[in-house]
Design a protein around this motif. Structure first.
Motif, PDB file in Angstrom:
ATOM      1  N   THR A 163     -38.499 -41.056   6.998  1.00  0.00           N
ATOM      2  CA  THR A 163     -37.156 -40.663   7.438  1.00  0.00           C
ATOM      3  C   THR A 163     -36.577 -41.705   8.387  1.00  0.00           C
ATOM      4  OG1 THR A 163     -37.808 -38.371   7.234  1.00  0.00           O
ATOM      5  CG2 THR A 163     -35.810 -38.826   8.484  1.00  0.00           C
TER       6      THR A 163
ATOM      7  N   VAL B 169     -32.134 -34.333  17.415  1.00  0.00           N
ATOM      8  CA  VAL B 169     -32.279 -33.095  16.645  1.00  0.00           C
ATOM      9  C   VAL B 169     -31.907 -33.335  15.184  1.00  0.00           C
ATOM     10  CG1 VAL B 169     -31.336 -30.785  16.338  1.00  0.00           C
ATOM     11  CG2 VAL B 169     -31.916 -31.596  18.626  1.00  0.00           C
ATOM     12  N   GLN B 170     -30.842 -34.094  15.010  1.00  0.00           N
ATOM     13  CA  GLN B 170     -30.377 -34.366  13.647  1.00  0.00           C
ATOM     14  C   GLN B 170     -31.447 -35.105  12.852  1.00  0.00           C
ATOM     15  OE1 GLN B 170     -26.189 -35.545  13.180  1.00  0.00           O
ATOM     16  NE2 GLN B 170     -26.974 -37.388  12.197  1.00  0.00           N
TER      17      GLN B 170
ATOM     18  N   VAL C 214     -34.678 -35.108  13.445  1.00  0.00           N
ATOM     19  CA  VAL C 214     -35.809 -34.210  13.168  1.00  0.00           C
ATOM     20  C   VAL C 214     -35.480 -33.302  11.997  1.00  0.00           C
ATOM     21  CG1 VAL C 214     -37.163 -32.310  14.077  1.00  0.00           C
ATOM     22  CG2 VAL C 214     -36.728 -34.293  15.501  1.00  0.00           C
ATOM     23  N   LEU C 215     -34.269 -32.757  11.983  1.00  0.00           N
ATOM     24  CA  LEU C 215     -33.840 -31.921  10.870  1.00  0.00           C
ATOM     25  C   LEU C 215     -33.907 -32.706   9.569  1.00  0.00           C
ATOM     26  CD1 LEU C 215     -30.785 -29.852  12.160  1.00  0.00           C
ATOM     27  CD2 LEU C 215     -33.000 -29.021  11.399  1.00  0.00           C
ATOM     28  N   LEU C 216     -33.415 -33.944   9.633  1.00  0.00           N
ATOM     29  CA  LEU C 216     -33.415 -34.786   8.434  1.00  0.00           C
ATOM     30  C   LEU C 216     -34.841 -35.011   7.944  1.00  0.00           C
ATOM     31  CD1 LEU C 216     -31.693 -36.506   6.505  1.00  0.00           C
ATOM     32  CD2 LEU C 216     -32.090 -38.425   8.023  1.00  0.00           C
ATOM     33  N   THR C 217     -35.763 -35.144   8.926  1.00  0.00           N
ATOM     34  CA  THR C 217     -37.167 -35.322   8.532  1.00  0.00           C
ATOM     35  C   THR C 217     -37.651 -34.136   7.714  1.00  0.00           C
ATOM     36  OG1 THR C 217     -37.560 -36.548  10.571  1.00  0.00           O
ATOM     37  CG2 THR C 217     -39.485 -35.729   9.399  1.00  0.00           C
ATOM     38  N   PHE C 218     -37.338 -32.915   8.192  1.00  0.00           N
ATOM     39  CA  PHE C 218     -37.800 -31.738   7.454  1.00  0.00           C
ATOM     40  C   PHE C 218     -37.115 -31.632   6.103  1.00  0.00           C
ATOM     41  CE2 PHE C 218     -39.178 -30.465  11.733  1.00  0.00           C
ATOM     42  CZ  PHE C 218     -40.484 -30.123  11.417  1.00  0.00           C
ATOM     43  N   ILE C 219     -35.800 -31.925   6.095  1.00  0.00           N
ATOM     44  CA  ILE C 219     -35.074 -31.829   4.821  1.00  0.00           C
ATOM     45  C   ILE C 219     -35.625 -32.844   3.817  1.00  0.00           C
ATOM     46  CG2 ILE C 219     -32.838 -32.188   3.734  1.00  0.00           C
ATOM     47  CD1 ILE C 219     -31.577 -31.165   6.345  1.00  0.00           C
TER      48      ILE C 219
END
Lengths: 241, 153
Positions: A94, B26-27, B29-34
């Protein structure tokens, strides 16, 4: 710092100006989020298109995604090691993809065509907030990786191989995020500035090779950031004997 | 453009830290999960399945090649044996035929010799007989001549 004291006929150069969005007490840089959402959206669209119908014989976008996946896996595996690279591959990947699309998006998309009331659209990674956020995430990750893998034995790393290393290792914990964030921020901002200044001075032909150089730098910076992040995590989970 | 959100913009600078930082974190981290759910997991599954498939196929192919080589050597051995056998059979047959030929030749030669011998003996005896007859006839004639000569006197 304001805009440079020139009158720009072809390109306007604004440094350190932001489009502020205010929510109650907090203020954020709107231009960073606008571009990052667009670029993340493009990235997610690519991913969704590519993974929609995956086959054993890859076709079209699936090829590209598999190439990226393989590339990221190799990166994570060589830096973090065979044992735990799987846990960290999504994070490293990511970082790489986000920085890569941010850098290239900032360089390739003609954001200047969109007029903002203040500031201008550009690479999200040309904003210090973004790069510091990424670097702090990396710091948290390697602490978490070390502690979750080795427990308190993680702190042996600080006195390895001799206790003399202790102050240096402590300083390293501060220099790591600092160097990560400033390297990325500086490179991308400098690239944008160089192109903008060149476009202002010689609007034809000459900026083109510099733009290509910028694309090259952008890709390299994404790779460096991801590689270093993986290396730090690998260093934290490495077993000393 | 969202000028509605714009409230004063004169301050700022390159190192203007504000809530952008935590929100961006936060964005990401969210992107990592997505991305983990949409990209890393599914693509990893496909790639690893394919790697497994390729590995097992390769192992199977190696096994098959070994089997083929084994069969080939076996067949070659069989072929060699068969060839040796055939040569032996041919040699035996040749010897047999030669023996038969020799036997037949010997038989024929001895028969021919015997019959020639018999014929010669017959000829001899007949000649002797004829000679004896002639001799006796000559004797008779001589006697007759002598009688007649004596009788004239």
């Amino acid at each position: 710092m304001g805009s440079l004291p020139f009158v720009f006929p072809f390109a306007e150069l604004e440094v350190g100006q932001h489009l502020y969005w205010q929510f109650g007490n907090i203020r954020i840089h709107g231009q960073v989020f606008m571009t990052s959402w667009l670029l993340i959206g493009a990235l997610l669209a690519l991913v969704v298109i590519g993974t929609k119908k995956m086959e054993r014989d890859p076709k079209g976008v699936q090829n590209l995604l598999e190439f990226l996946w393989d590339y990221i896996r190799d990166l994570a595996r060589t830096q973090i090691g065979e044992k735990v690279y799987r846990d960290w591959m999504p994070f490293i990947g990511t970082l790489f993809l986000f920085i890569f699309v941010s850098n290239w998006g900032g360089a390739l998309v003609p954001w200047k065509l969109i007029e903002l009331p203040s500031g201008e659209l550009g690479a999200p990674t040309a904003d210090i907030n973004t790069t510091v956020a990424l670097a702090l995430l990396v710091s948290l990750s390697y602490f978490y990786a070390g502690l979750s893998n080795k427990g308190l034995r993680y702190f042996e790393y600080y006195v390895h191989p001799t206790p003399i290393m202790l102050p240096f290792k402590i300083v390293e914990d501060f220099t790591k995020p600092l160097s990560l964030s400033f390297r990325l921020f500086g490179n991308i901002l400098a690239d944008e500035l160089v192109v903008a200044v060149l476009v202002f001075l010689v609007p034809l032909v000459l900026p083109v090779p510099v733009m290509f150089l910028g694309l090259f730098t952008s890709a390299i910076q994404a790779l460096i950031f991801a590689t270093l992040a993986a290396y730090y995590i690998g260093e934290a989970v490495e077993e000393h004997h | 453009m969202p000028t509605l959100f714009l409230f004063g913009a004169s301050e700022g600078g390159l190192f203007d830290f504000d809530a952008t930082l935590p929100l961006m974190a936060v964005q990401v981290v969210l992107l990592t999960f997505i991305l983990n759910a949409l990209f890393f997991k599914p693509v990893g599954q496909v790639v690893e399945e394919r790697e497994d498939y390729v590995n097992t196929s390769r192992a199977e192919a190696k096994k098959k090649i070994a089997e083929v080589k084994r069969l080939e050597t076996e067949l070659k051995d069989q072929l060699k044996e068969a060839r040796l056998e055939a040569q032996k059979v041919i040699l035996e047959a040749e010897q047999d035929s030669e023996n038969l030929y020799k036997e037949a030749l010997a038989l024929a030669t001895s028969e021919a010799n015997a019959s020639r011998e018999k014929a010669r003996r017959e000829i001899d005896s007949q000649r002797d007989e004829a000679l004896n007859q002639l001799k006796s006839e000559a004797d008779n004639l001589g006697d007759l001549i002598i009688e007649r000569l004596l009788a004239k006197k």
